[in-house]
Each structure stands twice: as C-alpha cells, then as structure tokens.
Design a protein around this motif. Structure first.
Motif, PDB file in Angstrom:
ATOM      1  N   ASN A 671       0.817  -1.213   0.000  1.00 50.98           N
ATOM      2  CA  ASN A 671       0.000   0.000   0.000  1.00 50.98           C
ATOM      3  C   ASN A 671       0.846   1.257   0.000  1.00 50.98           C
ATOM      4  OD1 ASN A 671      -2.846  -0.462  -0.120  1.00 50.98           O
ATOM      5  ND2 ASN A 671      -2.734  -1.466   1.874  1.00 50.98           N
ATOM      6  N   GLU A 672       2.000   1.202   0.631  1.00 54.69           N
ATOM      7  CA  GLU A 672       2.825   2.395   0.794  1.00 54.69           C
ATOM      8  C   GLU A 672       3.981   2.474  -0.183  1.00 54.69           C
ATOM      9  OE1 GLU A 672       4.102   2.434   4.813  1.00 54.69           O
ATOM     10  OE2 GLU A 672       2.128   2.940   5.624  1.00 54.69           O
ATOM     11  N   THR A 673       4.203   1.438  -0.987  1.00 52.17           N
ATOM     12  CA  THR A 673       5.350   1.438  -1.885  1.00 52.17           C
ATOM     13  C   THR A 673       5.195   2.487  -2.983  1.00 52.17           C
ATOM     14  OG1 THR A 673       6.741   0.069  -3.307  1.00 52.17           O
ATOM     15  CG2 THR A 673       4.363  -0.333  -3.375  1.00 52.17           C
ATOM     16  N   ARG A 674       6.319   3.014  -3.426  1.00 56.59           N
ATOM     17  CA  ARG A 674       6.342   3.947  -4.541  1.00 56.59           C
ATOM     18  C   ARG A 674       7.149   3.391  -5.713  1.00 56.59           C
ATOM     19  NH1 ARG A 674       2.748   5.162  -2.190  1.00 56.59           N
ATOM     20  NH2 ARG A 674       2.171   7.135  -1.191  1.00 56.59           N
ATOM     21  N   ALA A 675       7.560   2.129  -5.633  1.00 62.89           N
ATOM     22  CA  ALA A 675       8.264   1.484  -6.737  1.00 62.89           C
ATOM     23  C   ALA A 675       7.256   1.136  -7.835  1.00 62.89           C
ATOM     24  CB  ALA A 675       8.979   0.223  -6.249  1.00 62.89           C
ATOM     25  N   PRO A 676       7.471   1.570  -9.060  1.00 58.31           N
ATOM     26  CA  PRO A 676       6.478   1.351 -10.129  1.00 58.31           C
ATOM     27  C   PRO A 676       6.112  -0.113 -10.326  1.00 58.31           C
ATOM     28  CG  PRO A 676       8.141   2.940 -10.827  1.00 58.31           C
ATOM     29  CD  PRO A 676       8.619   2.357  -9.535  1.00 58.31           C
ATOM     30  N   ASP A 677       7.115  -0.985 -10.352  1.00 56.34           N
ATOM     31  CA  ASP A 677       6.832  -2.399 -10.586  1.00 56.34           C
ATOM     32  C   ASP A 677       5.999  -2.996  -9.458  1.00 56.34           C
ATOM     33  OD1 ASP A 677       8.232  -2.329 -12.967  1.00 56.34           O
ATOM     34  OD2 ASP A 677      10.128  -2.926 -12.028  1.00 56.34           O
ATOM     35  N   LEU A 678       6.330  -2.651  -8.197  1.00 55.06           N
ATOM     36  CA  LEU A 678       5.577  -3.186  -7.070  1.00 55.06           C
ATOM     37  C   LEU A 678       4.166  -2.604  -7.016  1.00 55.06           C
ATOM     38  CD1 LEU A 678       8.312  -3.231  -4.271  1.00 55.06           C
ATOM     39  CD2 LEU A 678       7.568  -5.094  -5.767  1.00 55.06           C
ATOM     40  N   MET A 679       4.020  -1.368  -7.449  1.00 52.98           N
ATOM     41  CA  MET A 679       2.681  -0.791  -7.523  1.00 52.98           C
ATOM     42  C   MET A 679       1.823  -1.546  -8.544  1.00 52.98           C
ATOM     43  SD  MET A 679       3.665   3.291  -7.319  1.00 52.98           S
ATOM     44  CE  MET A 679       1.955   3.823  -7.497  1.00 52.98           C
ATOM     45  N   LYS A 680       2.410  -1.949  -9.651  1.00 55.01           N
ATOM     46  CA  LYS A 680       1.684  -2.737 -10.648  1.00 55.01           C
ATOM     47  C   LYS A 680       1.334  -4.119 -10.091  1.00 55.01           C
ATOM     48  CE  LYS A 680       3.921  -0.449 -14.587  1.00 55.01           C
ATOM     49  NZ  LYS A 680       4.832  -0.638 -15.749  1.00 55.01           N
ATOM     50  N   VAL A 681       2.270  -4.703  -9.342  1.00 48.53           N
ATOM     51  CA  VAL A 681       2.001  -6.010  -8.732  1.00 48.53           C
ATOM     52  C   VAL A 681       0.805  -5.915  -7.785  1.00 48.53           C
ATOM     53  CG1 VAL A 681       2.930  -7.730  -7.130  1.00 48.53           C
ATOM     54  CG2 VAL A 681       4.362  -6.847  -8.957  1.00 48.53           C
ATOM     55  N   TRP A 682       0.755  -4.848  -6.967  1.00 54.84           N
ATOM     56  CA  TRP A 682      -0.336  -4.675  -6.016  1.00 54.84           C
ATOM     57  C   TRP A 682      -1.665  -4.428  -6.740  1.00 54.84           C
ATOM     58  CZ3 TRP A 682      -2.184  -5.923  -1.725  1.00 54.84           C
ATOM     59  CH2 TRP A 682      -3.126  -5.159  -1.028  1.00 54.84           C
ATOM     60  N   ALA A 683      -1.635  -3.636  -7.801  1.00 57.78           N
ATOM     61  CA  ALA A 683      -2.859  -3.367  -8.557  1.00 57.78           C
ATOM     62  C   ALA A 683      -3.422  -4.651  -9.167  1.00 57.78           C
ATOM     63  CB  ALA A 683      -2.571  -2.326  -9.634  1.00 57.78           C
ATOM     64  N   LYS A 684      -2.552  -5.469  -9.754  1.00 59.81           N
ATOM     65  CA  LYS A 684      -3.010  -6.738 -10.324  1.00 59.81           C
ATOM     66  C   LYS A 684      -3.504  -7.684  -9.227  1.00 59.81           C
ATOM     67  CE  LYS A 684      -2.638  -8.074 -14.049  1.00 59.81           C
ATOM     68  NZ  LYS A 684      -3.610  -8.111 -15.165  1.00 59.81           N
ATOM     69  N   MET A 685      -2.857  -7.630  -8.052  1.00 58.50           N
ATOM     70  CA  MET A 685      -3.260  -8.496  -6.952  1.00 58.50           C
ATOM     71  C   MET A 685      -4.678  -8.143  -6.490  1.00 58.50           C
ATOM     72  SD  MET A 685      -1.132  -9.228  -3.417  1.00 58.50           S
ATOM     73  CE  MET A 685       0.412  -9.083  -4.276  1.00 58.50           C
ATOM     74  N   LEU A 686      -4.965  -6.855  -6.387  1.00 59.65           N
ATOM     75  CA  LEU A 686      -6.317  -6.446  -6.021  1.00 59.65           C
ATOM     76  C   LEU A 686      -7.323  -6.858  -7.090  1.00 59.65           C
ATOM     77  CD1 LEU A 686      -5.643  -2.851  -4.594  1.00 59.65           C
ATOM     78  CD2 LEU A 686      -6.088  -4.955  -3.316  1.00 59.65           C
ATOM     79  N   GLU A 687      -6.909  -6.798  -8.332  1.00 57.89           N
ATOM     80  CA  GLU A 687      -7.787  -7.235  -9.422  1.00 57.89           C
ATOM     81  C   GLU A 687      -8.074  -8.730  -9.318  1.00 57.89           C
ATOM     82  OE1 GLU A 687      -7.540  -7.708 -14.284  1.00 57.89           O
ATOM     83  OE2 GLU A 687      -6.294  -6.189 -13.284  1.00 57.89           O
ATOM     84  N   PHE A 688      -7.043  -9.515  -9.032  1.00 56.54           N
ATOM     85  CA  PHE A 688      -7.240 -10.964  -8.881  1.00 56.54           C
ATOM     86  C   PHE A 688      -8.132 -11.266  -7.674  1.00 56.54           C
ATOM     87  CE2 PHE A 688      -2.726 -11.385 -10.752  1.00 56.54           C
ATOM     88  CZ  PHE A 688      -3.226 -11.245 -12.037  1.00 56.54           C
ATOM     89  N   ASN A 689      -7.932 -10.487  -6.580  1.00 52.53           N
ATOM     90  CA  ASN A 689      -8.683 -10.738  -5.356  1.00 52.53           C
ATOM     91  C   ASN A 689     -10.168 -10.439  -5.517  1.00 52.53           C
ATOM     92  OD1 ASN A 689      -8.514 -11.355  -2.379  1.00 52.53           O
ATOM     93  ND2 ASN A 689      -9.399  -9.300  -2.267  1.00 52.53           N
ATOM     94  N   SER A 690     -10.523  -9.575  -6.432  1.00 51.18           N
ATOM     95  CA  SER A 690     -11.932  -9.272  -6.649  1.00 51.18           C
ATOM     96  C   SER A 690     -12.720 -10.479  -7.142  1.00 51.18           C
ATOM     97  CB  SER A 690     -12.057  -8.120  -7.649  1.00 51.18           C
ATOM     98  OG  SER A 690     -11.483  -8.493  -8.892  1.00 51.18           O
ATOM     99  N   SER A 691     -12.043 -11.394  -7.821  1.00 55.37           N
ATOM    100  CA  SER A 691     -12.705 -12.612  -8.307  1.00 55.37           C
ATOM    101  C   SER A 691     -12.340 -13.851  -7.507  1.00 55.37           C
ATOM    102  CB  SER A 691     -12.358 -12.842  -9.784  1.00 55.37           C
ATOM    103  OG  SER A 691     -10.942 -12.946  -9.950  1.00 55.37           O
ATOM    104  N   ASP A 692     -11.299 -13.759  -6.705  1.00 56.34           N
ATOM    105  CA  ASP A 692     -10.855 -14.906  -5.910  1.00 56.34           C
ATOM    106  C   ASP A 692     -10.347 -14.387  -4.568  1.00 56.34           C
ATOM    107  OD1 ASP A 692      -9.895 -17.230  -4.841  1.00 56.34           O
ATOM    108  OD2 ASP A 692      -8.357 -17.594  -6.358  1.00 56.34           O
ATOM    109  N   ALA A 693     -11.163 -14.532  -3.524  1.00 53.07           N
ATOM    110  CA  ALA A 693     -10.824 -13.986  -2.209  1.00 53.07           C
ATOM    111  C   ALA A 693      -9.618 -14.661  -1.582  1.00 53.07           C
ATOM    112  CB  ALA A 693     -12.026 -14.102  -1.268  1.00 53.07           C
ATOM    113  N   SER A 694      -9.283 -15.863  -2.032  1.00 52.26           N
ATOM    114  CA  SER A 694      -8.136 -16.571  -1.454  1.00 52.26           C
ATOM    115  C   SER A 694      -6.811 -15.963  -1.881  1.00 52.26           C
ATOM    116  CB  SER A 694      -8.181 -18.046  -1.850  1.00 52.26           C
ATOM    117  OG  SER A 694      -8.086 -18.197  -3.258  1.00 52.26           O
ATOM    118  N   ILE A 695      -6.841 -15.011  -2.812  1.00 49.98           N
ATOM    119  CA  ILE A 695      -5.604 -14.353  -3.234  1.00 49.98           C
ATOM    120  C   ILE A 695      -4.945 -13.643  -2.055  1.00 49.98           C
ATOM    121  CG2 ILE A 695      -4.696 -12.462  -4.655  1.00 49.98           C
ATOM    122  CD1 ILE A 695      -5.220 -14.917  -6.282  1.00 49.98           C
ATOM    123  N   LEU A 696      -5.753 -13.108  -1.136  1.00 53.96           N
ATOM    124  CA  LEU A 696      -5.243 -12.412   0.055  1.00 53.96           C
ATOM    125  C   LEU A 696      -5.629 -13.165   1.314  1.00 53.96           C
ATOM    126  CD1 LEU A 696      -5.926  -8.667  -0.871  1.00 53.96           C
ATOM    127  CD2 LEU A 696      -3.789  -9.937  -1.048  1.00 53.96           C
TER     128      LEU A 696
END
Length: 860
Positions: A671-696
């Motif tokens: 949530n607090e990272t400012r690294a572009p690649d890690l921000m993309k990883v987090w955004a995709k992770m939230l996208e995956f979690n919207s359809s699969d709650a076990s992602i988190l």
C-alpha cells in the motif's frame, strides 16, 4: 496515695481558689508523714511541646508510710539552638535541681561540654544519645544516653544482641551526629543499602526528624527528594507516582516511606492501585524499591501486604511509637515515667526509709532502665512463595543504630519478573512458530520465549488473535490482528516473526530484531517431461543455435566461392564435370560433416580453401566439446527453468496469478510502496482478489495449495519458502529478492520492558544460542529431497527422446527426397522421342561446321 498540683501562668480567680484547696488537702493528708522532695528540671522543645505547663508536682506514699514527691520544673527552648540548650542546663543547675531530664521530644543534642556536667546533678537524655566523644565518662559499650554512670545495680556489661542467627552479622553505624531513635534506625538502614539517590515520603508530624535525616544524608553526598504526603489525597499521590514512573526512565527508583499507619497505608494503597491499573505501561512494580518505616505498636501488617501484593520490592520496619513525640509532645511520657518510678519505689517492701540522694538515684535508675530496653526492630521483606506473597525476616535494627542482616533486604530484585504471568499472542509461521493441536507451540520464537521466561523469571499463557491476522491499519485508523491487540493493550507480548515497520512502530514497540529475511516469489516448476524433447538443443541457448545454423550455409558458400574461383585451379580442366568443393552441394555437406566431427571425401588444394577450412575445424572442435559436456550435464542433472525469475518477468506473462498473506506487513508495504513495478504487482493483486478472495488469504497453507495447483505465484518470505521446497520438489523460487524483513517480538507502545527484552535477545544472539536453535528447525540441506544421489543416473528413453525424433525427421526427409527424385526421373524418362532426335541432329550439324562444343550428355 498521691496528689498533683499544677501551676499555669495565666489562671482565673476560680483557678487560684481551687489550687489553694488542693494544697490544703495535701497538707492535711501529709501532715503526719515524712516527705522527701526532689526537684527535677525538664527541658523540652518549645517548637513541639505544650508550653502551658510550667511546673508539676508528683507525689506517692510508700509502704513504710513515707511521702515521696517530685516537682518537675519545665523549660522550653528551640532544640536546634545549642547555646540555649547549654544556658538552660546551667540555669537549672544553679537553681538547685537534683537532676535534669532532656525530654525525648528534644531532637538535637550536640553534646554537653565537660565543664557544665556536674556529677552531683546528673543529666539524662530521654530522646537522643549524648555524643560520647564530648561528654565525660560514658560507657560506650552500653551506648549510654546520660552523662552519669548508672548505679551499680544496672547490668553494665550485658550487651544488647540481636537474635542468635544474626549475631555474626552485627554491624554498627558510626555517625558524627547525635541521633534520636528514629534517626538512628533510618540512617543505619540507608547506610546498609548504600543508596545514593532516593525519594522520601513522610507525614507532617515527623517533619523535624526528616529534616535531620536530610541534613545528615546530604552531608554524606546523597541526593534526596522529599514530599509531605499527609496533606495529599489519593489522586495527588497517584499523580506523584506517575511523575516518578515517567521521569526515571529504566533506572531503579528508591522510595522511603516514613510515618504512622494511616499515612503509610494511604501511600501504599495508592501505589498498589497505580501498579495494578497500569501494569502494561508501567514498570514501577519491578524497578521501585519501597523501604517503609512504620510507626506503630501493632504488628499486624495484613493491610500492607494486601496493598503491595502487586509491588515486587517492599521492605517494612516496624518501629514503636515512642520513637517520636505523641499527641501532647512528650509531656505525658515524662510525667508517666516519673509517676511510675515513684510507684515502684514506694512499693518496695524491703526498704524502711529513704533519703533524698537514694531517692534521686533510684528514680533516675528506673527511668534509665526503662529507656535502655533492648529493642531490635525486625526488617521484613515481602517475598514470592508458592502460596503467594508472604513476609520474610531479613535482619534487625536496634535503637542505637546497630544492624544485623542475614539476607538481602530486597531479594526480589534478583529474580526478574518474579513469576509474573504475561499474555502472549502468536500465529503459526513455520519454522518460527509451529502449532500443535493441544494449543502448544514450538519453533524458533518459542525457543527464544522459553529462554527469556527462564532468565527473566516470568510465565506466560499463549493465545491467537481472534481475527487471525498479523496487523494492518483500517480506514478508521484502528489496527487488526496482533498489532491491534498491542495497541489496545490487551496482551503483553507478541511472540512471532513480526515485521518491523514505521507505521506499526507508532502504536507498539519492537524488541531487538532476531532475524532478517527477504521477500521473494514461490511458484511451481513446469513438468520436466514436457520439455524433454528439447534435450539436444537445451545445451545451447537459442541465440547460439541460431548463430551456428546461420554459420553453416554461410561458410559453405564462402568455401564454394573460394574453391570455384581460386586462381590455383586455372587450367585444371579435369575437375570439370566431377564432384568437389567447387560445387556448393559438396561444400555444404563437407562443412556439415566437419561440424559433427566427421571427415569428408574432398579436401581443398588451394591455400585459401585450406585456411578457411582450418578455422572451421577449430570452430567445430570448440562447439562440439562444449555441446558434449553440456549435454551430459543436461542428461544427468535436472535444471528446471522457472516460468519467470523477476517481478518484471511476472508482470510480463499472462499465465500466472499471484497473491500474498492478507492482514500482514506485505499489505502495508504494498500500500505504501512507490516502486512502479511493485505498484503494478499490487494493482493486479487487487484485481485478482476481486474474483478470488483466497488471493489475500491470511493462511499460508492456502497459498501453498494454490501454488501446487499451478498457475499461481505466492509472494512471501524466503525462509518459509525454502523449507517448503525442501519437502516439495515441484516448487522453486525466483531469483529476485525485494522488501527486506526484520523480525522482532512486539510489546505495547512505550512498554517499560522493551529494553529488558531487547537486552536479553541481544545476549542470546551474541551467545550463539540463536544459531543452535536455528539449526534445529531449519532443514539440514538446502536442496530438494532426492535431488542429489550417490549412484549414477540411468538414462531413460524420455531423456533421449529427441534423438529418436531426429531419426524420424531424417527418415521423413529422406523419404520426401526420394519421392522428389523419383518424380524428376519419371518426368525425364517420359520425354517425347522427337525432342531427343531433334537434339541429336543439331549436334551433328554443329560438328560438321567445325564448331567444337562440349555438349553434356543427358545420359549422366
């Protein structure tokens, strides 16, 4: 029978008549008796005593029908004024006193010069010891408080000793000051403790004593802070204790309490309540030393034990109330002493008569014996026992300042937390925390916790957070999981690999970091059998294979051109129409054979061709040697190539999803990272979690299950992944390491115990115990079970299947070529005869015309 007549400086007329009547009664009653009258001067402290009384007459009738009378002549002065004291003693002596008493409320006695001490007029100090270095003949062995030797009937050689088991530990405090009973007791104990700094809480009635104590201790270079608590209510004392707690940091707090029962119990009750209500944010219970001097004639300390049950270090010394002035500031006590002496003398049936000198000696002897009672006050400390808290004697102190200690006054200081029970929260996270079905735990963290519980002497009870999370901040600013429990002060310790973070540090404390780890990516290996067909091409990279494939036709073309147009072959007509390197077909197959380390039929004769071919041979030797070595390695050792090896590679593919532990430090970090690649990883992770709650999911086991199912990558700590890989050969981790992790224990914010736990963890680290425990829980090998074997690996059909594929490809190509040749041959053999004849006629015509031409025959 006795009668008392008192004179007051200001009386009414009625009072004078009453006095006259009393005197008449006495004269009538004693008219037939012989009276022995003594005049005794009494010096009292004008600051404390009732100045209304100037003279007192005490009388008594003996069994031999003689009247004994003592007239007390009172004088008042400021006891701190040595000049007044000496002047008053001289005035009383010159006024014809038979003896002089220094009332026990007189606190300062600087010592009487030798020249004013008259052996005929004894001076007896009731409340302090006359400095024996300045007074005449004084028996120092008996610590006499008078300027005259006791009568022969007194046991001068009998020494006042403590209980037998403390005699060999007897010590005496030497002071340059004359001390009262209370001063002597307090200062002797403080000397034994050797406190250089302390806080004194006292009540107003003994302020004079405290001033004297401050004077003496300050003279010795000790730092003291005093507070009068008699006028304070419980809230004010509570605030005072809070000030002590916050200002002393982690140092010991030495507190001395002096007073009567009411004041002492008020202070200790408030202290116990403060400790009980603030036990998770205050260390006052374990780092404060309470030395209580309780003035009481009652030995019951039940209430003190009840109030201080939560305070570790409490020592109490019970002192009799006669050590200090009573309500009437000593007047009644002198009166009672003389009255009791007259009664005892008059009740002696062995005597038939008494003169004034004998009466004087007997009265002073009795008073002296009353004051010389051997009194050892016990020093008791509140210990921790199996049944609970209980009092234990550690020594004694007497009225003259002698001490006899057979044990440490505050023994609980050497026992850490004294078996205090802490509430511990944890979550399973192997190998740091391993949970068992019976609510027991093991692992590296509990090795650390068990060791600290032993060394710091505490117990603990373990539970898990209700929400099963590590701790993340909500939108309303509250925290979840174990961090939330610490923030709400519901628990004492988090015994788990809790990652240190700045946000968490705002609501909790971290101890010394006992382990450092990194974040990486776990994924499942591809099925090795799916890529076995690549065995023959895997030794070389795709780029190298492409270069080799391009080099073969290019170099073959160059060899063909060099051999075809080289000047070396000019005039050599014999090679025309024959096969050789001067044809591209033969040049290509020769170069291909050389690449496979096989010879050829044709060799170049020109220097140009030989030079080129020599360099090609060297190239082939290097390529084949490298290829052969790598091929053997690929056939015997499995080297699995991950689907991706970095965060960027994970983002560039579409076959894998990824997730991490919900409610953990990774959520806060992403949530607090400012690294572009890690921000993309987090955004995709939230996208995956919207359809699969076990992602988190907060359970690491669920993430491992998803990884084993394929198509899923788990982002977590490297240590846990390596241990999982040692048991599951189908897993591998990426080469990329990011988000470093520092694991530490957690305590409530501003916990007073953070330094204690950090110091103990640092000691464990330096002692090497952490390394020993780590070797117990970490796998002994960092490779998968069965990956390394001692016997040679048997090559199976699937390992060399690509060789059979090549045979099949060769057969297919050969078949295709022979079919093509057959078609061409069939086509050539079915040409009309007319075409053949026409060609023959044309040839003959050309010969006849003399044109010599070479016509290649189609029969070849």
């Amino acid at each position: 029978m006795f009668t008392i007549t008192m004179e007051y400086p200001r009386v009414s007329v009625t009072g004078v008549i009453l006095k006259f009547k009393l005197i008449l009664v006495i004269e009538v009653c004693l008219s037939t008796q012989q009276t022995t009258l003594l005049d005794i001067g009494v010096i009292a402290d004008g600051c404390l005593s009732n100045k209304a009384i100037t003279n007192q007459t005490l009388t008594s009738t003996t069994v031999w029908d003689e009247s004994l009378a003592v007239q007390l002549h009172w004088a008042y002065l400021d006891s701190r004024d040595t000049y007044q004291l000496l002047r008053t003693v001289m005035e009383l002596r010159h006024s014809g006193m038979d003896a002089i008493l220094l009332a026990y409320d007189l606190q300062y006695i600087g010592g009487l010069p030798k020249e004013i001490v008259n052996e005929d007029i004894p001076v007896l100090a009731l409340g302090g010891r006359v400095n024996t270095n300045l007074v005449g003949d004084v028996d120092s062995d008996n610590n006499c408080r008078s300027s005259f030797s006791p009568p022969e009937t007194t046991k001068q050689n009998e020494e006042c000793l403590p209980p037998l088991f403390s005699v060999d530990r007897l010590s005496t405090t030497h002071s340059n000051f004359s001390l009262s009973y209370l001063d002597s007791n307090i200062i002797s104990v403080l000397h034994h403790l050797r406190w250089t700094e302390q806080i004194i809480l006292y009540e107003k009635t003994i302020e004079f004593y405290v001033d004297r104590i401050i004077q003496i201790l300050s003279y010795e270079g000790r730092f003291l802070v005093t507070y009068d608590v008699s006028s304070m209510d419980k809230d004010q004392i509570h605030q005072l204790l809070q000030t002590f707690d916050e200002s002393q940091d982690y140092e010991k707090i030495n507190i001395t309490v002096i007073g009567h029962t009411k004041s002492v119990e008020k202070v200790l009750f408030t202290a116990g309540q403060y400790v009980r209500n603030n036990y998770r944010k205050s260390s006052l219970s374990i780092r404060s030393l309470w030395l209580v001097f309780l003035l009481t004639d009652n030995n019951d300390m039940g209430k003190i034990q009840e109030y201080t049950v939560n305070i570790d270090n409490v020592a109490v010394i019970l002192l009799p109330t006669f050590f200090v002035s009573k309500k009437d500031n000593g007047t009644t006590d002198v009166h009672q002493l003389v009255r009791k002496a007259l009664f005892n003398i008059g009740s002696n049936i062995t005597m038939t008569e008494m003169n004034k000198s004998e009466m004087n000696d007997l009265i002073l002897e009795f008073i002296y014996s009353e004051l010389q009672i051997c009194h050892w006050s016990p020093v008791q400390t509140l210990m921790f026992t199996v049944e609970g808290r209980g009092w234990s004697h550690v020594g004694y102190v007497d009225t003259t300042g002698k001490t006899a200690f057979h044990a440490v006054i505050f023994p609980n200081t050497g026992f850490g937390f004294n078996r205090r029970k802490f509430a511990v929260s944890t979550l399973e996270w192997a190998p740091f925390v391993i949970a068992f079905p019976n609510n027991t735990y093991s692992g590296l963290c509990f090795d650390l916790l068990d060791h600290m519980a032993t060394s710091l002497n505490f117990t603990f009870v373990v539970d898990v957070p209700p929400d099963g999370q590590w701790g993340v901040i909500n939108s309303n600013g509250t925290w979840t999981g174990m961090v939330g429990q610490l923030a709400r002060r519901e628990i004492d310790i988090v015994a788990a690999p809790l990652s240190t973070q700045a946000k968490r540090e705002e609501v909790m404390d971290f101890t010394y970091s006992f382990y450092i780890d990194y974040t990486t990516i776990l994924m499942k290996k591809k099925d090795p059998n799916l890529t076995k067909w690549r065995t023959l091409i895997d030794p070389f990279s795709e780029e190298l294979l492409l270069c080799v494939c391009i080099s073969l036709p290019v170099v073959s073309l160059l060899l063909f051109l060099f051999e075809r147009f080289s000047p070396f072959y000019v005039g050599d007509d014999e090679r025309e129409g024959k096969s050789g390197l001067h044809t591209y077909q033969d040049a290509f197959w020769y170069m291909y054979g050389a690449l496979l380390t096989q010879g050829g039929e044709h060799l170049p004769r020109s220097q140009t061709g030989r030079t080129l071919l020599s360099s090609w041979w060297l190239f082939c030797i290097i390529m084949m040697a490298t290829y052969s070595g790598n091929l053997i390695a690929f056939l015997t050792v499995n080297k699995d190539k991950p689907p991706f090896s970095t965060v960027v590679g994970m983002l560039q593919q579409d076959n894998y999803r990824w997730g991490t532990i919900g409610g953990s430090s990774w959520i806060t970090a992403f949530n607090e990272t400012r690294a572009p690649d890690l921000m993309k990883v987090w955004a995709k992770m939230l996208e995956f979690n919207s359809s699969d709650a076990s992602i988190l999911s907060s359970q690491s086991s669920e993430h491992f299950t998803k990884v084993l199912g394929g198509g899923y990558a788990y982002i977590g700590d490297k240590t846990q992944m390596e241990i999982k890989m040692a048991k599951e050969c189908s897993l591998l981790i990426s080469d990329d390491e990011f988000m470093p992790l520092q694991y530490a224990f957690g305590l409530p914010n501003f916990s007073p115990y953070t330094k204690m736990f950090s110091d103990e963890l640092l000691h464990i680290h330096e002692s090497g115990l952490l390394h020993i425990w780590k070797s117990r829980w970490w796998p002994q090998r960092n490779f998968c079970d069965g990956e390394l074997v001692t016997s040679a690996k048997t090559i199976t059909l699937i390992d060399v299947q690509s060789a059979f594929y090549l045979i099949g490809i060769g057969l297919a190509l050969a078949t295709l070529i022979i079919i093509i040749e057959k078609v061409v041959f069939w086509y050539q053999t079915r040409v009309p005869c007319q075409s053949s004849k026409q060609y023959s006629a044309d040839n003959q015509t050309k010969l006849m015309n003399g044109n010599i031409q070479y016509i290649a025959s189609n029969s070849q």
